[in-house]
Design a protein around this motif. Structure first.
Motif, PDB file in Angstrom:
ATOM      1  N   THR A   1       0.833  -1.309  -0.121  1.00 53.56           N
ATOM      2  CA  THR A   1      -0.031   0.036  -0.059  1.00 53.56           C
ATOM      3  C   THR A   1       0.992   1.505  -0.096  1.00 53.56           C
ATOM      4  O   THR A   1       2.156   1.140   0.669  1.00 53.56           O
TER       5      THR A   1
ATOM      6  N   ASN B   1      -2.174   4.084   2.103  1.00 50.71           N
ATOM      7  CA  ASN B   1      -3.039   3.088   2.476  1.00 50.71           C
ATOM      8  C   ASN B   1      -4.004   2.980   1.239  1.00 50.71           C
ATOM      9  O   ASN B   1      -5.133   2.576   1.309  1.00 50.71           O
ATOM     10  N   LYS B   2      -3.375   2.946  -0.019  1.00 49.24           N
ATOM     11  CA  LYS B   2      -4.300   2.782  -1.092  1.00 49.24           C
ATOM     12  C   LYS B   2      -3.501   1.691  -1.899  1.00 49.24           C
ATOM     13  O   LYS B   2      -2.468   1.363  -1.826  1.00 49.24           O
TER      14      LYS B   2
ATOM     15  N   LEU C   1     -14.304  -2.677   0.949  1.00 48.42           N
ATOM     16  CA  LEU C   1     -13.114  -1.990   0.362  1.00 48.42           C
ATOM     17  C   LEU C   1     -13.756  -0.771  -0.351  1.00 48.42           C
ATOM     18  O   LEU C   1     -14.557  -0.844  -1.087  1.00 48.42           O
TER      19      LEU C   1
ATOM     20  N   GLU D   1      -8.284   3.565   1.703  1.00 47.16           N
ATOM     21  CA  GLU D   1      -8.760   3.449   3.213  1.00 47.16           C
ATOM     22  C   GLU D   1      -8.310   1.798   3.638  1.00 47.16           C
ATOM     23  O   GLU D   1      -9.082   1.114   4.431  1.00 47.16           O
ATOM     24  N   ILE D   2      -7.198   1.457   3.061  1.00 49.63           N
ATOM     25  CA  ILE D   2      -7.035  -0.115   3.237  1.00 49.63           C
ATOM     26  C   ILE D   2      -6.328  -0.596   4.593  1.00 49.63           C
ATOM     27  O   ILE D   2      -5.594   0.446   5.269  1.00 49.63           O
ATOM     28  N   THR D   3      -7.015  -1.068   5.284  1.00 52.64           N
ATOM     29  CA  THR D   3      -6.475  -1.560   6.787  1.00 52.64           C
ATOM     30  C   THR D   3      -6.184  -3.091   6.775  1.00 52.64           C
ATOM     31  O   THR D   3      -6.181  -3.755   5.822  1.00 52.64           O
ATOM     32  N   TYR D   4      -5.461  -3.195   8.141  1.00 54.43           N
ATOM     33  CA  TYR D   4      -5.070  -4.615   8.310  1.00 54.43           C
ATOM     34  C   TYR D   4      -6.122  -5.723   7.756  1.00 54.43           C
ATOM     35  O   TYR D   4      -5.779  -6.641   7.169  1.00 54.43           O
ATOM     36  N   SER D   5      -7.170  -5.340   8.201  1.00 56.18           N
ATOM     37  CA  SER D   5      -8.407  -6.640   8.031  1.00 56.18           C
ATOM     38  C   SER D   5      -8.770  -6.399   6.577  1.00 56.18           C
ATOM     39  O   SER D   5      -9.197  -7.568   6.014  1.00 56.18           O
ATOM     40  N   LYS D   6      -8.874  -5.288   6.039  1.00 53.86           N
ATOM     41  CA  LYS D   6      -9.357  -5.383   4.646  1.00 53.86           C
ATOM     42  C   LYS D   6      -8.137  -5.758   3.825  1.00 53.86           C
ATOM     43  O   LYS D   6      -8.590  -6.590   2.695  1.00 53.86           O
TER      44      LYS D   6
END
Lengths: 264, 159
Positions: free
Chosen positions: B32, B35-36, B80, B103-108
């Motif tokens: 990422t 966060n993209k 997502l 808005e990428i997160t650990y779970s996404k």
């Protein structure tokens, strides 16, 4: 490089009359002795280089040596060099030691190819290995894009191809148990022109195809795929594997090369 | 229905640790930035050449590359976000066929990993060989979709 060598030699020859006791006023006996030794050494080296340059034109082999010489003469400031700068060189025995360590101590060593290559491999081991291996372990790699480790390798190959390939071969063997280093070396080989990588690249690629790890096997095939040469086809056609995916990939590469023509 | 295309290093996904995907696949292929994650739009799952052209035409070398294609709705159903952004490609008419997964997160990232893992298990990845890549770019030049002069020198020398 050639310019540096010519500059080194011609600058010295043009100014050697100035290397006299007149320039040593105010120096201690020890400093005078060092200077004398240094000039004597430089004189010898210059004559050797000059004759090598004129008689054999083997300039490329001596890039590093001539760069060291040029650096010793006028540091990084090649263009504005003056006799004063030359005399500002630190006159101590470490300079002499550096010269003696870096340069062949006997004239015959200038012509000893084994000596030259061995010195170069030693240099690569002690000065480049750590940086190169760290890059292979940590750099972000993406197929289709140039990597930082590739730039280092290319620059070393331009200086001495055979010594660099020998060094790379050593690294491959030493790190055969490390997936990231082995993969990194193979990716780098796949990006060299076949003629540059020859013959070590072929051997390493074949060894890779026989490795137990699938990623390494695939990188071995990728090397021949990128080279797309007659030798690539010959080698790939003689690989025996019972892994279906590898067979499929190898056949695909052979078909591509045959149908699109030999690229290298 | 829209599809999204992402380049991956397939070998990294196949080297599992036990039954799990190795960290190299995630950190390498799902890298990422702000966060993209960058992906390209394909009209459908059989018409993805433009998306692939957009990506390979930015490269510095022709090499065999693997791609995954997933449905936009599968991405959205996992929470997502998708944001249209201009893509970096020398193919001018494809610049607007690029989106970022935002808005990428650990779970996404985990959801995305699951989607890609399923595609790999189903053997639905797309392999574009080096020769095929050259062909795609050549065709784009012939049809004036792309100007050769806009390509990296590393590609030009093979065309």
């Amino acid at each position: 490089m050639e310019t540096n060598l010519k500059k080194s030699i011609s600058f010295y020859l043009d100014h050697k009359d100035q290397y006299t006791d007149n320039n040593q006023v105010g120096l201690s006996g020890f400093q005078k002795e060092c200077l004398t030794q240094k000039y004597k050494y430089i004189n010898q080296v210059s004559n050797d280089w000059n004759s090598l340059y004129q008689d054999f034109n083997i300039v490329d082999t001596y890039k590093e040596i001539s760069d060291v010489f040029a650096n010793i003469l006028w540091g990084n400031n090649y263009n504005n060099s003056t006799i004063t700068e030359i005399d500002n060189i630190n006159c101590n025995d470490s300079t002499i030691l550096t010269l003696n360590y870096t340069l062949p101590s006997k004239k015959e060593n200038f012509l000893n190819e084994n000596y030259i290559n061995e010195q170069r491999v030693k240099y690569l081991r002690s000065n480049i290995s750590n940086r190169f291996l760290n890059l292979l372990k940590n750099e972000y790699f993406e197929f289709g894009f140039v990597s930082d480790s590739e730039l280092i390798l290319m620059s070393e190959i331009q200086i001495n191809r055979i010594a660099t390939l020998t060094w790379l071969n050593e690294l491959f063997i030493e790190n055969i148990e490390s997936l990231e280093i082995t993969c990194g070396i193979l990716r780098n080989i796949s990006r060299l022109d076949e003629q540059i990588a020859r013959p070590y690249g072929h051997t390493l690629a074949m060894a890779a195809i026989n490795h137990k790890n699938d990623e390494i096997k695939e990188l071995g095939v990728r090397i021949f795929e990128n080279w797309a040469s007659k030798d690539s086809i010959k080698i790939l056609k003689n690989i025996d594997t019972n892994q279906n995916w590898l067979k499929v990939y190898i056949n695909e590469v052979i078909r591509d090369i045959e149908s699109n023509g030999i690229l290298s | 229905m829209e599809y999204l295309v992402r380049k991956i290093n397939l070998a990294k996904w196949k080297c599992k640790i036990g039954n799990d995907i190795g960290g190299d696949a995630i950190t390498g292929c799902l890298r990422t930035s702000s966060n993209k994650i960058s992906v390209w739009i394909a009209e459908d799952d059989s018409n993805y050449y433009n998306a692939i052209l957009a990506m390979i035409s930015t490269q510095e070398r022709f090499e065999t590359v693997d791609f995954v294609i997933f449905k936009t709705e599968d991405i959205k159903s996992k929470g997502l976000g998708i944001e249209k952004t201009p893509g970096k490609t020398p193919v001018k008419d494809l610049i607007d066929t690029h989106v970022d997964l935002v808005e990428i997160t650990y779970s996404k990232l985990g959801h995305l990993k699951d989607i890609i893992e399923k595609i790999i298990e189903d053997e639905k990845t797309i392999r574009i060989t080096r020769a095929k890549s050259i062909e795609i770019v050549k065709r784009a030049i012939e049809t004036q979709q792309l100007l050769k002069e806009d390509l990296n020198d590393g590609l030009k020398k093979h065309l």
